[in-house]
Design an enzyme around this catalytic site. Structure first.
Site: not given
Ligand SMILES: *Cc1c(COP(=O)(O)O)cnc(C)c1O
Length: 466
Positions: A112
């Site tokens: 993220k």
């Molecule tokens: C947010 C997150 C996901 C999922 O991502 P999306 O874009 O919501 O599909 C997967 N793995 C981790 C570690 C995350 O923080």
């Protein structure tokens, strides 16, 4: 570039407004009216570029009306220089033609950071230009909150309030949020669960009168288009590193809200040769159930070892449904209004088209642990539980061993020590050096009752110019 709503009624907006808006006024999500398309020759010419320069080439068409080229370049240089690996998104080889792309070399150790480090800078840039201020209000069950706080800590025109469920996030995750010092950073621990937090955020976006008209709320969850945009880049990066665009690639993506994998779908539409996209879910498998049986149906939330993928509905899936319906906003609106009440299906030929675009798999906790252990035994390489789900799905769904299979490594294993110990590994995952003192740092957060007026009152009182 104009952006239109997936439900067809809200006005089209430019990039700046899309950045500052959460949901469209008709309840839909914004998507670009048309996508840029790059030729193979153009993509080939990007081989060997540093990450920030590649990011500029991929993203500039989306922002060019709002941001001069030099300013955008500078922003990207700053954004990706905070990552702790020179390659920003390095690839690690697991097996012949099988790879993990490590997307956890940013400040909060999850993918993220790629989008939220940029989002903070974009917001501040646009708000400075407009002489405007926003309050970011978000709910988190873990990774989003810390990445958003890190992304906005230096923003002058942003106050950020992150709600997390009191005593229900892991200690590493909580400390990553609560140890960031800054006058504009506010952590609220709500005496309730994640759904309670999310409900309060939703209600506050619906009625912002508690802010007295002096500022407005902005969203940092993955319904924000800028987050999707930033995630398109690393698909190009991985491909170019492994011989693309002259050979096609397969990607497996651990998925919750369908944001990260939707970015892969867009990369493909923009001209990158991708022959397979695998949706990897945990037991919260609404997407896998839809892909397997054309039924989109909410089930009870299950708590798993991969909490960042614990969802009941997948909000960005709406963006794909819009394309599957020939970009007919009225049809999407009708479908999603029915989906809120019970299970729905789409016309068979549309569903078959979706199955051509994506494969899918659901992986339970036991198999997640087995995979963490298996990969550690094979390679002495430690996967976090989300990435492990991606690797397992990649191996289960793989169609062609001649095509490189790349699993997106979405988090560092040290964020999820419980899953690692449950896998039976005798070694503990170590936090990287820049976070080694996390458990000694001072925490700051406020515990509030599970009561929306109390939370709104706190925000109204504590934002910068209140
Ligand atoms: C947010 C997150 C996901 C999922 O991502 P999306 O874009 O919501 O599909 C997967 N793995 C981790 C570690 C995350 O923080």
């Amino acid at each position: 570039m104009r952006y239109i709503s997936t439900r067809g009624e809200a006005p089209a907006l430019g990039f700046e407004d899309v950045l500052l808006t959460g949901l469209a006024t008709d309840g839909g999500l914004y998507v670009p009216e048309s996508l840029p398309h790059f030729s193979l020759e153009e993509i080939r010419s990007w081989r060997g570029l540093p990450y920030a320069e590649l990011a500029y080439n991929v993203m500039y068409p989306f922002v060019e009306d709002a941001i001069p080229a030099d300013d955008f370049r500078k922003m990207l240089d700053e954004t990706y220089s905070v990552f702790t690996h020179q390659a920003v998104a390095p690839l690690v080889q697991l097996d012949t033609n099988e790879w993990v792309m490590e997307l956890f070399r940013g400040p909060t150790l999850a993918f993220k950071d790629f989008a939220l480090q940029l989002l903070g800078r974009l917001l501040d840039y646009v708000l400075e230009k407009r002489n405007q201020h926003v309050v970011i209000m978000g709910a988190t069950s873990g990774d989003t909150g810390s990445a958003a706080i890190e992304g906005c800590r230096r923003c002058e025109h942003v106050d950020i309030f992150i709600l997390h469920p009191h005593q229900r996030v892991s200690e590493v995750q909580r400390r990553q949020m609560t140890t960031v010092q800054g006058d504009n950073i506010h952590n609220i621990a709500v005496k309730g669960n994640f759904d309670d937090c999310q409900r309060m955020v939703k209600e506050s976006f619906g009625n912002q009168s508690f802010l007295g008209g002096k500022t407005q709320l902005a969203a940092v969850n993955s319904i924000n288009w800028a987050r999707i945009m930033a995630q398109i880049v690393y698909y190009f990066q991985a491909s170019l590193a492994l011989g693309g665009p002259d050979r096609s690639m397969a990607f497996s993506v651990p998925t919750g809200n369908f944001g990260d994998i939707f970015a892969g779908y867009l990369a493909k539409k923009m001209g990158l040769p991708i022959s397979q996209l695998v949706i990897a879910t945990n037991r919260n498998d609404i997407l896998h159930r839809f892909m397997s049986g054309n039924k989109y149906e909410q089930h009870q939330l299950e708590h798993t070892l991969s909490p960042s993928m614990d969802i009941m509905v997948s909000s960005n899936f709406e963006r794909l449904l819009f394309d599957l319906h020939g970009r007919d906003g009225a049809a999407v609106k009708d479908l999603l209004e029915r989906a809120a009440k019970g299970p729905v299906s789409i016309e068979d030929y549309r569903w078959k088209h979706a199955r051509k675009l994506f494969d899918s798999d659901a992986v339970d906790d036991k198999t997640t642990c087995d995979t963490i252990r298996e990969i550690y035994e094979q390679n002495e390489y430690m996967l976090d539980p989300h990435t492990a789900i991606g690797v397992r799905a990649a191996r289960n769904c793989r169609r062609d061993s001649a095509v490189p299979m790349i699993t997106l490594g979405t988090a560092h294993p040290a964020k999820f020590p419980d899953a690692i110990s449950e896998s039976g590994l005798s070694v503990k995952p170590q936090l990287p050096a820049h976070m080694a003192d996390l458990f000694e740092r001072e925490e700051r957060y406020t515990v509030l009752d599970n009561n929306v007026s109390e939370v709104q009152g706190f925000i109204a009182k504590h934002w910068k110019n209140a």
